[in-house]
Design an enzyme around this catalytic site. Structure first.
Site, short mmCIF file in Angstrom:
data_model
loop_
_atom_site.label_atom_id
_atom_site.label_comp_id
_atom_site.label_asym_id
_atom_site.label_seq_id
_atom_site.Cartn_x
_atom_site.Cartn_y
_atom_site.Cartn_z
N GLU A 48 5.70 -1.29 -4.61
CA GLU A 48 5.30 -2.69 -4.47
C GLU A 48 5.95 -3.52 -5.56
O GLU A 48 6.27 -3.02 -6.64
CB GLU A 48 3.76 -2.77 -4.57
CG GLU A 48 3.22 -4.19 -4.43
CD GLU A 48 1.72 -4.25 -4.14
OE1 GLU A 48 1.02 -3.22 -4.26
OE2 GLU A 48 1.25 -5.35 -3.78
N ASN A 71 -1.34 -6.00 5.63
CA ASN A 71 -1.92 -5.02 4.70
C ASN A 71 -3.32 -5.49 4.30
O ASN A 71 -3.52 -6.67 4.02
CB ASN A 71 -1.05 -4.93 3.44
CG ASN A 71 -1.73 -4.16 2.32
OD1 ASN A 71 -1.86 -2.94 2.38
ND2 ASN A 71 -2.19 -4.86 1.28
N GLU A 72 -4.26 -4.56 4.29
CA GLU A 72 -5.63 -4.88 3.88
C GLU A 72 -6.05 -6.25 4.42
O GLU A 72 -6.44 -7.16 3.67
CB GLU A 72 -5.79 -4.78 2.36
CG GLU A 72 -5.56 -3.34 1.88
CD GLU A 72 -6.01 -3.02 0.46
OE1 GLU A 72 -6.34 -3.95 -0.31
OE2 GLU A 72 -6.02 -1.83 0.11
N TYR A 81 -8.81 5.00 -2.81
CA TYR A 81 -8.43 5.30 -4.19
C TYR A 81 -9.52 6.12 -4.86
O TYR A 81 -10.71 5.87 -4.63
CB TYR A 81 -8.22 4.00 -4.98
CG TYR A 81 -6.91 3.32 -4.62
CD1 TYR A 81 -5.72 3.75 -5.18
CD2 TYR A 81 -6.88 2.27 -3.71
CE1 TYR A 81 -4.51 3.14 -4.86
CE2 TYR A 81 -5.67 1.66 -3.37
CZ TYR A 81 -4.49 2.10 -3.95
OH TYR A 81 -3.29 1.51 -3.63
N GLU A 122 -2.20 4.20 1.43
CA GLU A 122 -2.45 4.03 -0.01
C GLU A 122 -3.51 5.03 -0.43
O GLU A 122 -4.61 5.05 0.11
CB GLU A 122 -2.92 2.60 -0.34
CG GLU A 122 -1.80 1.59 -0.25
CD GLU A 122 -2.20 0.18 -0.68
OE1 GLU A 122 -3.07 0.03 -1.56
OE2 GLU A 122 -1.62 -0.77 -0.12
N GLN A 174 1.43 4.54 -6.83
CA GLN A 174 2.70 4.07 -6.32
C GLN A 174 3.81 4.85 -6.98
O GLN A 174 3.56 5.60 -7.92
CB GLN A 174 2.86 2.59 -6.59
CG GLN A 174 1.79 1.75 -5.90
CD GLN A 174 2.12 0.25 -5.93
OE1 GLN A 174 3.16 -0.18 -6.40
NE2 GLN A 174 1.18 -0.56 -5.43
O1 AHR Z 1 -1.77 -0.42 -4.83
C1 AHR Z 1 -2.32 -1.54 -5.44
C2 AHR Z 1 -3.06 -2.44 -4.46
O2 AHR Z 1 -4.17 -1.78 -3.96
C3 AHR Z 1 -2.30 -2.83 -3.21
O3 AHR Z 1 -1.46 -3.91 -3.43
C4 AHR Z 1 -3.38 -3.18 -2.26
O4 AHR Z 1 -3.02 -2.96 -0.92
C5 AHR Z 1 -4.54 -2.30 -2.70
O5 AHR Z 1 -5.71 -2.99 -2.82
#
Ligand code: AHR
Length: 513
Positions: free
Chosen positions: A44, A192-193, A261, A316, A365
């Site tokens: 990103e 995205n999201e 995450y 992600e 990432q």
């Molecule tokens: O990876 C960091 C961020 O986490 C990304 O930009 C977003 O899609 C997610 O919330």
């Protein structure tokens, strides 16, 4: 009868003492392909991921580069065998105007990166730079389209710019900018999201928006039949997946995304290195939740798509901690320890074992951001423990998943329990079986027996990633503190493999006929 009972009890006692983890592999029943795309990465425009990490420009730098991309990064990424690379975001994707990133660099308009530190983005790394990077490292590009703040025409034009063979205004513009042939990019994210930074939409509203944008994303050639991925749920938001699966016709939907995450709490994510066992346990608890999330999202998908035509793409995932002291909080720069190796080993085992539905994933990432595989500091570059796990596991790419049954011990902390040893296995094109094992236990090694059923094998070899301390990591001063080593501790006796897996370590075994 008594004799049989005695033998049974003895063998039970033996297994209870010496083989706390019992694995059975049916090596002749491998029928599902593990998509190589499970091993994807994510880059990103965030902090020092692109600028400084990947791209240093061609002038004003002493760092050796090819068309502005660091040569050390190109070599390290080639060696990793990355199947696909997602770009330009993340949240950044829904603010990105791709037309500002083409043509002469000195004429490109800048913008403010509102999501990540409010810094100036000069658009010097754009579509051509990214697609050429993908060619250099042998990765398929996965472009995330702007649905939050871009128009339907913008996204339609982007598809045309990179894929139309010639004779269209966008193809002509591409040629004018120096690229004659189309790139034939297949993988596209439609936003995205969308529930958050991508537009704060409801699932119902986004389903319609998806249908509208996807309608104007054309297949310009038979070599570029688009693979369109809908912006998916966060964690356990099953209603989101259900709404998308119900409302979007499946002939216009290749994949549905999912983000998860491993974070302690969004208020205080804890340190990336000097963590306590309580913090470690919580991270592992979050990592193990991936099993529940992919299982339950898959169950919903099964209801609407029993033939499993639509893929689940976890685009992600990874560990998220507080940023390193003294770094920009908006840049998400964190160190990467053996704890991250545990997240990677465990998560990839989960994905492999769900290969019938999970057909893509992207670690967040690639460089200098979150659970990065590479960290850079000016001209220096280091490979993280996560890099080594991903490299070890790349033998599973496009191999056939071997059905596994596993009975593993628990890792206990203050009365709470997690499964300590996870595993997955695959058969490659030459008939070799690769078995990946991860022991997340904070202090105990575990004995493992693996029964190989269905075929006979005569040789075993192995590799291991382990380190004396769980917080061990590589630094610019000590880049090889944590590296993969040969592992000769597995013994093959007829059709049984025996080994001991140390606390917080990852092992890859290869058995051959
Ligand atoms: O990876 C960091 C961020 O986490 C990304 O930009 C977003 O899609 C997610 O919330």
């Amino acid at each position: 009868m008594k004799r049989k009972l005695f033998t049974f009890l003895m063998s039970y006692a033996f297994t209870a003492t010496f083989a706390q983890t019992q694995i059975v592999l049916n090596t002749d029943l491998a029928k599902t392909k593990i998509s190589k795309h499970i091993y994807g990465q994510f880059a990103e425009h965030l902090g020092r991921c692109i600028y400084g990490g990947i791209y240093v420009g061609e002038s004003n730098t002493k760092i050796p580069n090819t068309a502005g991309v660091r040569n050390d990064i190109i070599e390290a990424l080639k060696a990793l065998k990355i199947p696909n690379l997602r770009w330009p975001g993340g949240c950044f994707a829904d603010a990105y105007q791709w037309k500002d990133g083409i043509g002469p660099k000195e004429k490109r308009p800048g913008m403010i990166n509102v999501w990540w530190g409010g810094v100036k983005e000069d658009n010097s790394f754009g579509t051509h730079d990214f697609l050429e990077l993908c060619e250099r490292i042998g990765a398929e590009p996965y472009l995330a389209g702007n649905v939050g703040s871009g128009t339907v025409k913008d996204l339609s034009d982007w598809v045309s710019y990179v894929n139309h063979p010639g004779g269209s205004p966008m193809a002509d513009l591409r040629k004018q900018n120096g690229h004659e042939k189309p790139w034939n990019v297949k993988m596209w994210g439609v936003g995205n999201e969308a529930w958050g930074c991508g537009g704060n939409m409801t699932a119902e509203y986004y389903s319609n928006v998806y249908r509208q944008y996807a309608t104007f994303m054309n297949d310009w050639s038979k070599d570029a039949k688009l693979y369109k991925i809908a912006s998916g749920a966060s964690d356990g938001d099953y209603a989101w997946t259900e709404t998308l699966m119900k409302n979007i016709p499946h002939n216009m939907l290749s994949g549905v995304a999912l983000h998860h995450y491993s974070v302690l709490s969004w208020q205080d994510k804890g340190p990336s290195v000097n963590f306590t066992e309580a913090q470690y346990f919580k991270t592992m608890e979050e990592a193990w939740k991936m099993e529940e999330f992919v299982t339950r999202h898959s169950t919903i998908m099964d209801k609407y798509d029993p033939q499993k035509k639509v893929d689940l793409i976890v685009d992600e995932w990874g560990g998220w901690y507080n940023v390193e002291d003294g770094t920009n909080p908006g840049f998400l720069y964190q160190q990467n320890t053996m704890r991250d190796a545990m997240i990677a080993g465990l998560t990839l085992n989960i994905f492999n074992n769900h290969a019938d539905r999970v057909r893509g994933a992207n670690l967040a990432q690639i460089v200098n951001v979150l659970q990065a595989v590479i960290l850079t500091n000016e001209e220096k570059m280091i490979l993280t423990p996560t890099y080594h796990v991903m490299k070890m596991y790349n033998v599973h790419q496009d191999a056939m998943l071997v059905p596994i049954s596993i009975n593993a011990p628990q890792y206990e902390f203050e009365g709470k329990k997690l499964i300590a040893v996870s595993a997955s296995a695959s058969k490659d094109a030459t008939g070799k079986i690769n078995i990946s094992l991860t022991n997340i236990d904070y202090s105990k090694a575990h004995e493992v027996t693996i029964n190989l059923r269905g075929e006979k094998f005569s040789k075993v070899s192995g590799q291991i990633l382990s380190s004396p301390k769980i917080s061990d990591h590589n630094t610019f001063e000590q880049p090889d503190k944590v590296i993969t080593k040969n592992f000769a501790g597995a013994k093959l006796d007829k059709d049984v493999l025996r080994l001991s897996i140390p606390a917080y370590s990852v092992i890859m075994l290869t058995v051959e006929k």
